[in-house]
Enzyme design. Structure first.
Site, PDB file in Angstrom:
ATOM      1  N   SER A 182      26.291  19.542  30.096  1.00 58.26           N
ATOM      2  CA  SER A 182      25.486  18.970  29.025  1.00 58.26           C
ATOM      3  C   SER A 182      24.420  17.999  29.506  1.00 58.26           C
ATOM      4  O   SER A 182      23.351  17.918  28.910  1.00 58.26           O
ATOM      5  CB  SER A 182      26.376  18.295  27.993  1.00 58.26           C
ATOM      6  OG  SER A 182      27.175  17.317  28.608  1.00 58.26           O
ATOM      7  N   HIS A 210      27.535  24.154  25.334  1.00 60.73           N
ATOM      8  CA  HIS A 210      26.090  24.405  25.367  1.00 60.73           C
ATOM      9  C   HIS A 210      25.728  25.848  25.673  1.00 60.73           C
ATOM     10  O   HIS A 210      24.629  26.296  25.353  1.00 60.73           O
ATOM     11  CB  HIS A 210      25.416  23.480  26.386  1.00 60.73           C
ATOM     12  CG  HIS A 210      25.412  22.054  25.942  1.00 60.73           C
ATOM     13  ND1 HIS A 210      24.426  21.537  25.143  1.00 60.73           N
ATOM     14  CD2 HIS A 210      26.303  21.063  26.135  1.00 60.73           C
ATOM     15  CE1 HIS A 210      24.702  20.269  24.878  1.00 60.73           C
ATOM     16  NE2 HIS A 210      25.837  19.955  25.470  1.00 60.73           N
ATOM     17  N   LYS A 241      26.122  23.341  17.963  1.00 61.67           N
ATOM     18  CA  LYS A 241      24.897  23.372  18.775  1.00 61.67           C
ATOM     19  C   LYS A 241      24.109  24.640  18.437  1.00 61.67           C
ATOM     20  O   LYS A 241      23.495  24.688  17.382  1.00 61.67           O
ATOM     21  CB  LYS A 241      25.269  23.182  20.232  1.00 61.67           C
ATOM     22  CG  LYS A 241      25.694  21.724  20.423  1.00 61.67           C
ATOM     23  CD  LYS A 241      26.295  21.344  21.728  1.00 61.67           C
ATOM     24  CE  LYS A 241      26.629  19.858  21.648  1.00 61.67           C
ATOM     25  NZ  LYS A 241      27.653  19.435  22.604  1.00 61.67           N
TER      26      LYS A 241
HETATM   27  C1  LIG Z   1      28.685  18.374  22.395  1.00 62.76           C
HETATM   28  C2  LIG Z   1      29.806  18.624  23.320  1.00 62.76           C
HETATM   29  C3  LIG Z   1      31.121  18.565  22.885  1.00 62.76           C
HETATM   30  C4  LIG Z   1      31.476  18.096  21.513  1.00 62.76           C
HETATM   31  O1  LIG Z   1      31.194  19.039  20.555  1.00 62.76           O
HETATM   32  P1  LIG Z   1      31.019  18.530  19.042  1.00 62.76           P
HETATM   33  O2  LIG Z   1      31.208  19.759  18.249  1.00 62.76           O
HETATM   34  O3  LIG Z   1      29.654  17.962  18.956  1.00 62.76           O
HETATM   35  O4  LIG Z   1      32.075  17.504  18.810  1.00 62.76           O
HETATM   36  C5  LIG Z   1      32.126  18.902  23.765  1.00 62.76           C
HETATM   37  N1  LIG Z   1      31.842  19.259  25.033  1.00 62.76           N
HETATM   38  C6  LIG Z   1      30.583  19.297  25.492  1.00 62.76           C
HETATM   39  C7  LIG Z   1      30.343  19.709  26.891  1.00 62.76           C
HETATM   40  C8  LIG Z   1      29.527  18.964  24.661  1.00 62.76           C
HETATM   41  O5  LIG Z   1      28.288  18.968  25.126  1.00 62.76           O
END
Ligand SMILES: *Cc1c(COP(=O)(O)O)cnc(C)c1O
Length: 395
Positions: A182, A210, A241
């Site tokens: 991320s 992602h 996302k």
């Molecule tokens: C954004 C993210 C999460 C969390 O996901 P949400 O649905 O926003 O809680 C978990 N792991 C990674 C690598 C992320 O980038």
């Protein structure tokens, strides 16, 4: 009365954060799209994880509205208590098919999915081998699990193997990594890691928050890209996302799913998601499966932006994918860069410790299928000007 003393201590700590350029504050935004408004100022956004622009897709909005009319706004209780909504069943089937796994299970967020999976499968006697740059939700899951945690160097397969060989454990061995990272935007060497996982009889968990909807021939994620879908025991993802909705999910076997339903506290003890969110995600998967053009535009955009920044002399930290981190160094400079871009009409956040290592503060650009070429070109011009002013790139 401890109250006032505690307040003073907290304020001292907040002042210290300000002095070190590490203070965070919320900025108000009243439009969720690429042309957005932050604290009242119109800007073009390069910071959303809505990689395919699906959170504003008319068919998805319709699906969410329709399901709200039909089923209401809230879900009333947890899935085990109030009855499992039929949209959950439909979405979990779709997700499993999309991810080429037997089953899938939805959590209320990706954060909770990580906490829920890690604390369910790792306990006191077990050992977790975790990539050093893993997301906070993975780190928190590891801490909560009470397992022994060993962090291996980022994307370093031989360090992982050495540590697995060296460290003794009486319990299970679990490997955890992100798929598409991320903050660094790079991709884990999943086929090598899954081979090691097999060789040493580990459980392999990959968080592809992602990569889902973005990477691989069919957008199934980094496992598809690395051609090792069968070598991963548990894939974690998010609906929030590229899928433009909200929620986390686990793609895995029937047994692991049923075990989580029975044992995972963040699954059991929280209220089910609202129907609108599930209906939106269902529609998003349909669109991703049936509309390849979306991902094609995304890929064209990330190539164009990455190439332009590199040729202007910026140090771009990732080679492919929609996350394009540009190394700045000191947090103060990163914040100033971001502020100057804001003045020029672009929203690009500065990422500072503790989200990234000291000395590696950066701008984190993300690109979407919906960015137009002119928007990307104007951003590059503003980046170039600002980079020269701040001495990040040569004149
Ligand atoms: C954004 C993210 C999460 C969390 O996901 P949400 O649905 O926003 O809680 C978990 N792991 C990674 C690598 C992320 O980038």
């Amino acid at each position: 009365m401890a109250g006032p003393i505690i307040t003073r201590e907290l304020n001292d700590e907040l002042s210290e954060l300000k002095q070190n350029d590490l203070y965070r504050r919320l900025r108000n935004s009243d439009i969720n799209s690429i042309e957005t408004r932050i604290d009242g100022k119109k800007v073009t956004s390069f910071c959303s994880n809505d990689y395919l622009g699906l959170s504003n897709h008319p068919e998805i909005i319709d699906a969410a509205i329709e399901s709200t009319r039909q089923f209401g706004t809230g879900s009333g209780a947890s899935r085990l208590i109030s009855g499992n909504h039929i949209l959950y069943e439909e979405l979990e089937k779709k997700l499993a098919r999309f991810k080429s796994t037997k089953s899938s299970l939805i959590f209320s967020s990706g954060y909770l999915a990580n906490i829920g999976v890690i604390t369910t499968f790792a306990g006191r006697n077990d050992t977790i081998f975790c990539d050093k740059l893993s997301h906070a939700s993975i780190v928190d899951g590891c801490i909560l699990s009470r397992a022994q945690v060993v962090r291996f160097h980022h994307n370093d397969v031989s360090d992982l193997q050495n540590k697995i060989k060296k460290i003794k454990t009486s319990g299970k061995r679990i490997i955890i990594t992100e798929g598409l990272f991320s903050m660094d935007g790079d991709i884990a060497p999943l086929s090598e890691i899954s081979q090691i996982s097999k060789d040493y009889d580990c459980l392999l968990i990959v968080d592809d928050a992602h990569g889902t909807g973005v990477l691989g021939e069919n957008g199934k994620g980094s496992a598809e890209l690395s051609n090792c879908e069968s070598g991963i025991n548990i894939q974690i993802g998010t609906l929030s996302k590229a899928l433009g909705s909200l929620g986390g999910f686990v793609a895995t076997s029937d047994t692991i799913k049923n075990y989580l339903i029975n044992k995972s506290r963040p699954f059991i003890f929280t209220t089910a998601l609202p129907p609108a969110v599930l209906a939106a995600a269902i529609k998003a998967i349909d669109l991703i499966e049936n509309n390849r053009e979306l991902r094609k535009s995304l890929i064209a955009n990330w190539k164009h932006l990455r190439q332009g920044l590199s040729s202007s002399g910026f140090k771009v930290l990732s080679e492919t994918g929609p996350i394009i981190p540009v190394l700045i160094g000191e947090p103060g400079k990163a914040v100033l860069f971001s502020q100057k871009l804001m003045d020029r009409g672009f929203y690009v956040p500065a990422i500072r410790p503790p989200a990234v290592e000291k000395g590696k503060s950066r701008l984190r650009l993300t690109v979407s299928a919906n960015h137009g070429t002119e928007q990307i070109d104007s951003l590059m011009e503003a980046m170039s000007k600002t980079g020269k002013e701040l001495g990040i790139i040569g004149k």
